[in-house]
Each structure stands twice: as structure tokens, then as C-alpha cells.
Design a protein around this motif. Sequence first.
Motif, PDB file in Angstrom:
ATOM      1  N   UNK A 127      -6.493  -3.889   2.784  1.00 48.85           N
ATOM      2  CA  UNK A 127      -7.124  -3.687   1.471  1.00 48.85           C
ATOM      3  C   UNK A 127      -8.532  -4.266   1.494  1.00 48.85           C
ATOM      4  N   UNK A 128      -8.670  -5.483   1.988  1.00 43.11           N
ATOM      5  CA  UNK A 128     -10.001  -6.074   2.093  1.00 43.11           C
ATOM      6  C   UNK A 128     -10.908  -5.232   2.977  1.00 43.11           C
ATOM      7  N   UNK A 129     -10.350  -4.756   4.082  1.00 43.17           N
ATOM      8  CA  UNK A 129     -11.153  -3.956   5.018  1.00 43.17           C
ATOM      9  C   UNK A 129     -11.635  -2.678   4.360  1.00 43.17           C
ATOM     10  N   UNK A 130     -10.767  -2.029   3.568  1.00 34.86           N
ATOM     11  CA  UNK A 130     -11.147  -0.792   2.901  1.00 34.86           C
ATOM     12  C   UNK A 130     -12.198  -1.052   1.828  1.00 34.86           C
ATOM     13  N   UNK A 131     -12.050  -2.172   1.091  1.00 32.05           N
ATOM     14  CA  UNK A 131     -13.060  -2.530   0.089  1.00 32.05           C
ATOM     15  C   UNK A 131     -14.415  -2.729   0.753  1.00 32.05           C
ATOM     16  N   UNK A 141      -7.432   1.640  -8.778  1.00 30.49           N
ATOM     17  CA  UNK A 141      -7.113   2.968  -9.334  1.00 30.49           C
ATOM     18  C   UNK A 141      -6.528   3.874  -8.264  1.00 30.49           C
ATOM     19  N   UNK A 142      -7.071   3.780  -7.075  1.00 31.68           N
ATOM     20  CA  UNK A 142      -6.556   4.604  -5.978  1.00 31.68           C
ATOM     21  C   UNK A 142      -5.110   4.226  -5.648  1.00 31.68           C
ATOM     22  N   UNK A 143      -4.809   2.921  -5.727  1.00 31.93           N
ATOM     23  CA  UNK A 143      -3.434   2.471  -5.469  1.00 31.93           C
ATOM     24  C   UNK A 143      -2.474   3.110  -6.465  1.00 31.93           C
ATOM     25  N   UNK A 144      -2.882   3.150  -7.738  1.00 30.84           N
ATOM     26  CA  UNK A 144      -2.031   3.780  -8.764  1.00 30.84           C
ATOM     27  C   UNK A 144      -1.848   5.264  -8.462  1.00 30.84           C
ATOM     28  N   UNK A 145      -2.921   5.948  -8.074  1.00 35.35           N
ATOM     29  CA  UNK A 145      -2.818   7.385  -7.769  1.00 35.35           C
ATOM     30  C   UNK A 145      -1.900   7.627  -6.571  1.00 35.35           C
ATOM     31  N   UNK A 146      -1.993   6.769  -5.577  1.00 36.66           N
ATOM     32  CA  UNK A 146      -1.111   6.911  -4.403  1.00 36.66           C
ATOM     33  C   UNK A 146       0.338   6.741  -4.814  1.00 36.66           C
ATOM     34  N   UNK A 147       0.623   5.754  -5.658  1.00 34.40           N
ATOM     35  CA  UNK A 147       1.994   5.552  -6.133  1.00 34.40           C
ATOM     36  C   UNK A 147       2.508   6.749  -6.910  1.00 34.40           C
ATOM     37  N   UNK A 148       1.662   7.319  -7.781  1.00 33.76           N
ATOM     38  CA  UNK A 148       2.082   8.494  -8.559  1.00 33.76           C
ATOM     39  C   UNK A 148       2.371   9.674  -7.652  1.00 33.76           C
ATOM     40  N   UNK A 149       1.478   9.933  -6.687  1.00 32.27           N
ATOM     41  CA  UNK A 149       1.693  11.073  -5.775  1.00 32.27           C
ATOM     42  C   UNK A 149       2.977  10.897  -4.975  1.00 32.27           C
ATOM     43  N   UNK A 156       0.739   1.218   0.835  1.00 31.84           N
ATOM     44  CA  UNK A 156      -0.127   1.902   1.795  1.00 31.84           C
ATOM     45  C   UNK A 156      -0.954   0.903   2.591  1.00 31.84           C
ATOM     46  N   UNK A 157      -1.275  -0.219   1.975  1.00 32.75           N
ATOM     47  CA  UNK A 157      -2.129  -1.209   2.612  1.00 32.75           C
ATOM     48  C   UNK A 157      -1.326  -2.394   3.132  1.00 32.75           C
ATOM     49  N   UNK A 158      -0.046  -2.212   3.356  1.00 35.32           N
ATOM     50  CA  UNK A 158       0.791  -3.255   3.951  1.00 35.32           C
ATOM     51  C   UNK A 158       1.508  -2.692   5.164  1.00 35.32           C
ATOM     52  N   UNK A 161       4.044   0.284   5.610  1.00 34.04           N
ATOM     53  CA  UNK A 161       5.146   0.056   4.685  1.00 34.04           C
ATOM     54  C   UNK A 161       5.420   1.275   3.809  1.00 34.04           C
ATOM     55  N   UNK A 162       4.384   1.995   3.380  1.00 33.68           N
ATOM     56  CA  UNK A 162       4.592   3.165   2.540  1.00 33.68           C
ATOM     57  C   UNK A 162       5.274   4.283   3.333  1.00 33.68           C
TER      58      UNK A 162
END
Length: 522
Positions: A261-265, A297-305, A327-329, A336-337
Motif C-alpha cells: 500500500x505504501x509502495x503504491x501510494x 477509494x480504490x480499496x472500496x471499489x476493489x471490494x465491491x467488484x 489486494x495489498x496484503x 491475500x485477495x
Amino acid sequence: MDTTTIIIAGAAGLLIGFIIAKFLEKGKASKTLATAKKDAAALLKNAEVEGENIKKDKIFQAKEKFLELKAEHEKVIINKEKKISESEKRTRDKESQVSSELARNKKLNEQLEDKIKDFDHKLEVYEKKQTEVEKLHKSQVQQLEVISGLSAEEATNQLLESLKETAKSDAMAFMQSTLEEAKLTAQQEAKKIVVNTIQRIGTEEAVENCVSVFNLESDDVKGRIIGREGRNIRALEAVTGVEIIVDDTPEAIILSCFDSVRREVARLSLHKLVTDGRIHPARIEEVVRKTEKQIEQEIVEIGKRTVIDLGIHGLHPELIKAVGRMKYRSSYGQNLLQHSREVAKLCGVMAAELGLNPKLAKRAGLLHDIGKVPNTENELETPHAILGMQWAEKFGEKPDVCNAIGAHHDEIEMKTLISPIVQVCDAISGARPGARRQVLDSYIQRLKDLEDIAFGFGGVQKAYAIQAGRELRVIVESEKVSDEKAAQLSFEISQKIQTDMTYPGQVKVTVIRETRSVNVAK
């Protein structure tokens, strides 16, 4: 005499027999008798002579044997007498030695008794003097209490506190100087060379799983990213917790961090900064904050999809967000996802084959590892299965789903048929060839433990493990931590890491204290 008689008798018998035989044979008794008498006389004489000689020889041999035995007996007696005399001498020597030892011990005992008496006397005098000193001490303490207005206990506490601070400061300075001196000489030791070699190899192995490459249009942008005297890159590393490596790699910058997550930020922030062209510390902090919100926000969208793709409905928004964070674990090197999606599909198929509710099984399979995505540091100590079950109960999931989440590692008892299905499908997904790598997971856990140790000290605002765990960068609050305290904090964190953790090579602890003055013009 007996031997001679026997020889003579034998000879006479033979002679008489011979004479009689001759007499009977030839009939010449008279002549033969005379001759026989002569011969017999001669034989008797010879037999007597030989008997005397044999007798003399035997007597002589007997005398010689007697003398020989007598000499041997005398020799044995002499040897025994000699041994007896030697034993008597040794006994006399021992008796003399024992008597001298007894005399010396008696003298020592007398001296010891004198010393004991002297010691008892001195002890008695000492006790009397100690009683007098205690009386004087009490009277002086009472006088001091009256003069100072403090009780003895309060004065003692104040003195101890001042001495403790002084001793602690002096000890820290001494240990710091000792460590600095050791660092200068330690590089010459062969052990350090071996450790550094192992450390470099471990870093190369970890880089493949913990880096991202940020491509540039030209190498001219690298200078702008670094900034004057490196202020831009330091600001970016401090606010994101990601190590930014700018080297000779053409048109590329490497972002290194165990937390994806840090790397993506950091990657998205760099992209925005380079595209915009305005790169300075204030702009960097602004862009990073916006990027963090974008990632949320992207994390929420990934969870919804994910829940839509699996046909799962009615999931609580917080659980949807937890699914997106997966997704980021990673778990043992497995995303993990992807693992949770795979377990959900396997559970649905297996439940359908067994005539159970496939949607409920999918739901449990997707949520079985949500405990690996904790929201707070305190939740790290709870097993992820129990933590996931608690979250599911908190956000209204059915008891069957909650039990399947909590029991998939046998932390609690299985109460429904979905629970063993989730456990089996989790094992199938994790045990297939190439699914997991234990090394990466233990490496990431070690870096998390490093950061957790830093957060255990007061005044720590942020903590980032960088350079594959070889450096721990700690940012403290300037209002709570002074410069002197920052140096002390760096040493204390390093000692805590040294005693509580096992790691290859060395860990450098850098404490950063920054003072900012902000005013608003209206």
C-alpha cells in the motif's frame, strides 16, 4: 647299608643258581663249587666297595643340599628383617610428622581463638558506635527536616531522581561514545565482513518481492525528484515510509518497501508530481495525502467488484473495505485477495456437491482471512481467525459464517458443515505447488515487528522499516522529544531490537526530529 645288602643278596642268589645249574648240567660239583666260591668272594668284595662309594656320595649330596637350603633360609630371614626395619623407620617418621602437625594445629587453634575473642570485642564496640551513629543521624535528619521543610523520604526521592537522571545521561553518553569507537574498529574484523555478505545476499532475495519500478521519460527528472541537497527525496521518504533509490539505472527509479500500500501510494504520488512538474516538500505532502485518499477509494471499489463477481450480496461496507485491502496484503508470499477469491470459489463448488448452500459457503470462504487485515496495532496480537470471527459478528454476519471463519485453523470448535469445507478449501489453495513462500512472509513479519518496537516508545509519530530491514527510520514529535532525548531514544530502540528480535546483519536506527513554525497571513 640297606642298598649294599640288597646288592650282595642279589649277587649271591644269582651265583648260587648259576652254580647249581652248572652242577646239575655237567656233574662237576666240586670243581665248580670251588670256582664259584672264589667268584662269589670276589663279587662280594666288589659289591661292598661299590656300596661304600655310593653311600659316601649320597651323604655328600645330602650335606650339600642342607648347606644350600640353609643359605637360602638365612637370605630370606635377612630380607624380612630388612623390611621390618624399614617399616619401623617409616612408622617412626610418620609418628614424628603427626606429632609436629598436631603441635602446629594446636598453635593455630590457639591463634584462632584469640582472633575470635578479638573480633567479638571489636564487634561489640562497632555495635555500640553504630547505635551512637544512628542516634546522631536521626537527630541530624530531624534538624534537616526542620530547616528544609521536607521529610526525609521526600528529600531522598528528590535526590534519587536527580542522581538517576544524571547517571542515565552520563551512561548514555559513555555508551554512545563506546559504540562509536566500536563502529570504527569493527569493520576490521572478519566476522563483520561475513555478516555484511549474508546481509547483502538477503537483500537481493527480498528486492524481487518488495520493489516497484517507476519509469521516467528522461534522466533529467531525477535531479528534480532529489531536490536541492536531497530535500525533496527526504520529504517523500518521510511522508510515505518508502525508500526511493535513485541510481545509474537509465530512466527508472526504484521504490522499495515491504508494504505494498505504501509502495503504491509513493508510485502514484511520484507520477502526479512528475506530470505536474511542481516538486517541493509542501507539494509532496499535499499530493501524498490526496493519493492516500484515492487509494482508500480504490480499496472500496476493489471490494465491491470482488463481492459482485462472486455473487455475494448484503455485505457490510466495513467488510467490503477489508476485502479490498486484501489486494495489498500477502500471506506466505501469496496475494491475500487472490487466495480468498480462490477459497470462495472452491467452497461454492464443494458446498454445491454436498447439497449445502453455495452462496453461504462462498461468503465464508471470502471472509475467512479478513483477520489478517487489522485496523489497529492492538489487534495484531489476536489470532487472525478469532479476529475475523469477531469482525464478522460485529458487522452482522450469520452464525454459520462466523463459526467457519473462527474454526478454519481449529481455534474454536466447528459447529456447522460449512466450517470443515472452508478449512479444507483454505488448505487446498495454500498447499498447491507455487502458492506460497514462507521466506517472504517471515521477512515481512520481521519488518512489521521492527516498526512495532519503535511505536512502543513515547513521542514516536511514524516509524518505517527500510532497506530490507537494515534501517529503521523513526519520526518523533518535536514538542515531546528534545534533541538530547532523540539521541537517547535512538539508543534505547536499538537496544530493544537487539534484545527482542533475531535478525541477520545490523539494523540502523535513525531518529528524525523536525521543528516547523507555521503562521497564516489573513
